[in-house]
Design a protein around this motif. Structure first.
Motif, PDB file in Angstrom:
ATOM      1  N   VAL A   1      46.865  38.996  32.963  1.00 42.58           N
ATOM      2  CA  VAL A   1      46.949  38.861  34.416  1.00 42.58           C
ATOM      3  C   VAL A   1      45.633  38.299  34.938  1.00 42.58           C
ATOM      4  CG1 VAL A   1      47.354  40.111  36.577  1.00 42.58           C
ATOM      5  CG2 VAL A   1      48.444  40.904  34.465  1.00 42.58           C
ATOM      6  N   THR A   2      45.720  37.369  35.867  1.00 49.40           N
ATOM      7  CA  THR A   2      44.520  36.820  36.500  1.00 49.40           C
ATOM      8  C   THR A   2      44.430  37.366  37.912  1.00 49.40           C
ATOM      9  OG1 THR A   2      44.755  34.802  35.198  1.00 49.40           O
ATOM     10  CG2 THR A   2      43.301  34.700  37.118  1.00 49.40           C
ATOM     11  N   ASP A   3      43.279  37.976  38.223  1.00 43.11           N
ATOM     12  CA  ASP A   3      43.105  38.549  39.561  1.00 43.11           C
ATOM     13  C   ASP A   3      42.653  37.469  40.543  1.00 43.11           C
ATOM     14  OD1 ASP A   3      40.279  38.293  39.436  1.00 43.11           O
ATOM     15  OD2 ASP A   3      39.958  40.420  39.030  1.00 43.11           O
ATOM     16  N   PRO A   4      42.538  37.795  41.836  1.00 48.10           N
ATOM     17  CA  PRO A   4      42.177  36.785  42.848  1.00 48.10           C
ATOM     18  C   PRO A   4      40.807  36.138  42.617  1.00 48.10           C
ATOM     19  CG  PRO A   4      43.115  38.710  43.908  1.00 48.10           C
ATOM     20  CD  PRO A   4      42.919  39.069  42.459  1.00 48.10           C
ATOM     21  N   TYR A   5      39.960  36.744  41.782  1.00 47.75           N
ATOM     22  CA  TYR A   5      38.627  36.208  41.526  1.00 47.75           C
ATOM     23  C   TYR A   5      38.539  35.483  40.188  1.00 47.75           C
ATOM     24  CZ  TYR A   5      37.763  39.271  45.421  1.00 47.75           C
ATOM     25  OH  TYR A   5      37.831  39.868  46.640  1.00 47.75           O
TER      26      TYR A   5
ATOM     27  N   HIS B   1      46.027  47.644  41.991  1.00 47.07           N
ATOM     28  CA  HIS B   1      44.651  47.872  41.539  1.00 47.07           C
ATOM     29  C   HIS B   1      43.996  46.544  41.133  1.00 47.07           C
ATOM     30  CE1 HIS B   1      41.224  49.940  39.782  1.00 47.07           C
ATOM     31  NE2 HIS B   1      41.327  49.074  38.779  1.00 47.07           N
ATOM     32  N   ILE B   2      44.691  45.765  40.320  1.00 42.38           N
ATOM     33  CA  ILE B   2      44.142  44.494  39.864  1.00 42.38           C
ATOM     34  C   ILE B   2      43.870  43.577  41.058  1.00 42.38           C
ATOM     35  CG2 ILE B   2      44.675  42.384  38.579  1.00 42.38           C
ATOM     36  CD1 ILE B   2      46.183  44.220  36.567  1.00 42.38           C
ATOM     37  N   LYS B   3      44.795  43.533  41.983  1.00 44.09           N
ATOM     38  CA  LYS B   3      44.656  42.670  43.162  1.00 44.09           C
ATOM     39  C   LYS B   3      43.487  43.099  44.038  1.00 44.09           C
ATOM     40  CE  LYS B   3      46.986  42.778  47.084  1.00 44.09           C
ATOM     41  NZ  LYS B   3      48.092  42.969  47.973  1.00 44.09           N
TER      42      LYS B   3
ATOM     43  N   TRP C   1      50.481  35.719  35.890  1.00 42.10           N
ATOM     44  CA  TRP C   1      50.574  36.550  34.689  1.00 42.10           C
ATOM     45  C   TRP C   1      51.460  35.890  33.639  1.00 42.10           C
ATOM     46  CZ3 TRP C   1      55.343  38.482  33.105  1.00 42.10           C
ATOM     47  CH2 TRP C   1      56.367  38.403  34.041  1.00 42.10           C
ATOM     48  N   SER C   2      51.282  36.362  32.421  1.00 40.63           N
ATOM     49  CA  SER C   2      52.142  35.970  31.312  1.00 40.63           C
ATOM     50  C   SER C   2      52.206  37.159  30.365  1.00 40.63           C
ATOM     51  CB  SER C   2      51.601  34.734  30.587  1.00 40.63           C
ATOM     52  OG  SER C   2      50.350  35.025  29.982  1.00 40.63           O
TER      53      SER C   2
END
Length: 97
Positions: free
Chosen positions: A42-46, A91-93, A26-27
């Motif tokens: 935020v970047t999720d696992p996908y 949730h994002i994860k 994230w940033s």
């Protein structure tokens, strides 16, 4: 006019810690001085990109004052309800591919 008085530096720090604990990259855009424009990417696992920002005072329930964050993902065309830092990170994860 919408206000964002609840997006304090401590709550921003809580969000950062929750995102890190969830293993998410994230940033933030550095606008903690003007929370109306504050956004976390935020970047999720996908590999999908989420935008997390504070909700307005009108969106926050007095019975759940810690739930101040809302996330959206253009790739999924979805927006979360207003959640706490920990719940928005989870949730994002956990959103499936």
């Amino acid at each position: 006019m919408a206000t964002f008085a609840h997006a304090t530096p401590e709550r921003c720090a809580q969000l950062g810690r929750a995102l890190t604990a969830a293993g998410l990259g994230w940033s933030e855009n550095g606008r903690q001085d003007d929370p109306q424009f504050l956004t976390y990417t935020v970047t999720d696992p996908y590999g999908r990109t989420w935008q997390v920002s504070p909700a307005t005072n009108f969106q926050i329930s007095p019975s759940s004052p810690r739930q101040i964050w809302q996330a959206s993902c253009a790739a999924l065309m979805t927006r979360t309800p207003v959640l706490s830092a920990r719940l928005v990170a989870e949730h994002i994860k956990d959103v499936p591919a």
